[in-house]
Design a protein around this motif. Structure first.
Motif, mmCIF file in Angstrom:
data_model
loop_
_atom_site.group_PDB
_atom_site.id
_atom_site.type_symbol
_atom_site.label_atom_id
_atom_site.label_comp_id
_atom_site.label_asym_id
_atom_site.label_seq_id
_atom_site.Cartn_x
_atom_site.Cartn_y
_atom_site.Cartn_z
ATOM 1 N N CYS A 1 -11.521 13.850 -51.556
ATOM 2 C CA CYS A 1 -12.315 14.265 -52.469
ATOM 3 C C CYS A 1 -12.505 13.156 -53.761
ATOM 4 C CB CYS A 1 -12.623 15.570 -53.502
ATOM 5 S SG CYS A 1 -12.973 16.436 -51.421
ATOM 6 N N THR A 2 -14.035 12.881 -54.039
ATOM 7 C CA THR A 2 -13.785 12.638 -55.726
ATOM 8 C C THR A 2 -13.957 13.398 -56.369
ATOM 9 O OG1 THR A 2 -16.409 12.377 -55.380
ATOM 10 C CG2 THR A 2 -14.996 10.317 -54.398
ATOM 11 N N GLU A 3 -13.898 12.966 -57.912
ATOM 12 C CA GLU A 3 -13.782 14.143 -58.643
ATOM 13 C C GLU A 3 -15.607 14.614 -59.206
ATOM 14 O OE1 GLU A 3 -13.168 13.902 -63.928
ATOM 15 O OE2 GLU A 3 -12.506 12.378 -62.746
ATOM 16 N N GLN A 4 -16.166 13.417 -58.354
ATOM 17 C CA GLN A 4 -17.672 13.672 -59.190
ATOM 18 C C GLN A 4 -17.787 14.914 -58.173
ATOM 19 O OE1 GLN A 4 -19.490 12.722 -61.441
ATOM 20 N NE2 GLN A 4 -21.052 14.182 -60.558
ATOM 21 N N GLU A 5 -17.449 14.663 -57.017
ATOM 22 C CA GLU A 5 -17.797 15.310 -55.751
ATOM 23 C C GLU A 5 -17.277 17.154 -56.299
ATOM 24 O OE1 GLU A 5 -17.725 13.441 -51.735
ATOM 25 O OE2 GLU A 5 -16.058 13.741 -52.445
#
Length: 506
Positions: free
Chosen positions: A128-132
């Protein structure tokens, strides 16, 4: 079977015979909105024939050969007159998004898919990315500001639990918002109230929890006592404290910048949960008068005498301690902070002392003490105390303070202040009653030129001396935020009169 037989089957009061949780109840609920339900269905089995079923909610129904040619089921509801609001597309979309946003099967309304975004908690945290994480939060809480950070939960043993909990922007003075954690069971929305699953101090968090192990078909009281529920709550609490500890140790500056939004969770949790306190005490921090952060234990290491000096705000009186190099913690007079002080006094060897609640020897100057007796056996300090006592009709002490810049201050005993403030948080009537038994002492500084001048003014103008004595008392109350709002007008008028009289001698 018809609705009557269905209900009759579950009329016993045995726990295993309760109607909640048995297959079919959801279908029967369609009659809350529909006067007629029709079903066209065709099984996946080879050679199966289509079936048509129809019922108006009574004990009788119609079943015959259907017309459906493709595998699947079609349910048609003929709505009651009072329930036709469900024909409104916007209303239906709102309901479907609320309950079905994360179902594993596509849900379509007029050809547009409702659950187009899968739940992020199903994805491994490492992917998971920060934006997600931020996008997922915005979908869950579109009206909330972006969170500070988050904890991704993924447990397989001894129970199954997935979810993401976000730390929102909040504050100790802000509204204590609850019921912001959405509860799911196998991706089906159940509730936005997790107060029986999570300890109170974590209900300020935001996010979503999904667990098939939560017993949803039992009473609320049983849910509170369920062993699995207690384990889930304890595990989540540990994950939260571990995340906070990791942030404090690895990114301390970021942790400190987040503190105004984190302190409610940490302080409330320390008071509520013994295990949580043991895990968070290393970062249960206060700011001192030099704008430095410290824990109670660190303070005690620097000051082995076990006295922890604190104040609610920076004022003239604080300068006395600063000039003596005495470290003072800045602790607000909030309900949770006051409760925490009493708690820490029990857990540690610390004794918290508000600087205007004790007359410490450290802030006195014995060399300037006016203790010389006159022919009547009275000291100068005693005369000053008697003078102010008569003018103000209250308890007065005259002391030689280490600084001559402070004319006087109000001394309110620690125990009396804490009790008064505690009662004040409950309701205004109790606050008024509590104020009646708080007896402050005015400590006048015998080294102050103003105090000496007022005493001399008594010989020339007793009325002016009285007004000036009252002004000193009022200034002390104002400085220490002990003046009632309704007394401010009288204070202004009195000071105007004093200034007018003094100007006459110019």
């Amino acid at each position: 079977s018809g609705a009557e037989e269905f209900v009759k089957k579950y009329e016993t009061h045995k726990e295993e015979d309760q109607i909640i949780g048995h297959f079919g109840l959801g279908f029967y609920s369609t009659y809350m909105a529909a006067k007629q339900v029709e079903i066209q269905t065709l099984s996946y089995k080879e050679g199966a024939e289509s079936v048509y079923w129809s019922c108006d909610g009574s004990a009788s129904y119609t079943i015959e050969k259907g017309t459906r040619e493709a595998r699947g089921t079609e349910i048609i509801l003929t709505l009651l007159e009072d329930e036709k609001e469900y024909l409104d597309e916007a209303k239906m979309r709102t309901i479907l998004k609320h309950y079905c946003s994360f179902l594993p099967y596509p849900i379509l309304l007029n050809g547009k898919q409702i659950n187009e975004h899968p739940p992020l908690w199903m994805k491994p945290a490492s992917e998971c990315t920060e934006q997600e994480y931020l996008d997922f939060y915005r979908r869950l809480f579109p009206m909330e500001p972006d969170p500070l950070f988050w904890v991704h939960l993924n447990v397989d043993y001894p129970f199954h639990l997935k979810g993401i909990l976000y730390f929102p922007k909040t504050s100790l003075e802000g509204e204590f918002k609850k019921e912001k954690i959405k509860l799911f069971c196998n991706r089906v929305f159940v509730s936005d109230n997790c107060k029986d699953l999570l300890p109170d101090y974590l209900t300020t968090l935001r996010g979503a929890i999904d667990s098939p192990d939560i017993p949803l078909n039992v009473s609320r009281s049983y849910l509170q006592m369920d062993r699995t529920v207690r384990q889930l709550g304890a595990h989540i609490s540990k994950k939260i404290s571990d995340r906070l500890g990791s942030l404090y140790r690895s990114e301390k500056e970021k942790f400190l910048s987040y503190w105004p939004d984190l302190e409610l969770i940490i302080k409330y949790g320390a008071l509520q949960d013994e295990k949580f306190y043991e895990r968070v005490k290393e970062f249960l921090i206060w700011k001192n008068d030099k704008e430095e952060w410290t824990t109670t234990e660190e303070y005690l290491e620097r000051h082995p005498e076990q006295s922890v000096y604190y104040t609610a705000e920076k004022n003239h009186f604080l300068n006395l301690y600063q000039e003596k190099g005495i470290e003072v913690l800045m602790i607000r007079p909030s309900m949770i902070d006051q409760a925490l002080l009493s708690f820490l006094e029990q857990k540690t060897e610390a004794k918290f002392k508000r600087i205007d609640g004790h007359l410490e020897e450290k802030i006195l100057d014995p060399e300037k003490e006016k203790s010389l007796l006159d022919a009547d056996g009275r000291s100068e300090a005693g005369k000053i105390a008697d003078f102010f006592r008569k003018k103000l009709d209250m308890e007065v002490e005259a002391k030689s303070l280490a600084s001559d810049s402070l004319p006087a201050f109000l001394l309110i005993k620690e125990e009396e202040r804490r009790l008064r403030d505690q009662l004040a948080y409950r309701n205004q009537e109790m606050a008024s009653a509590a104020s009646s038994f708080v007896k402050p002492t005015l400590v006048v500084n015998t080294n102050s030129k103003l105090i000496q001048a007022i005493q001399k003014a008594e010989l020339k103008d007793p009325e002016l001396a009285k007004e000036m004595a009252h002004s000193v008392y009022d200034l002390a109350r104002l400085s220490q935020k002990e003046m009632e709002p309704e007394a401010l007008a009288a204070f202004i008028i009195r000071n105007q009169k004093v200034l007018e009289k003094l100007s006459e001698s110019l």
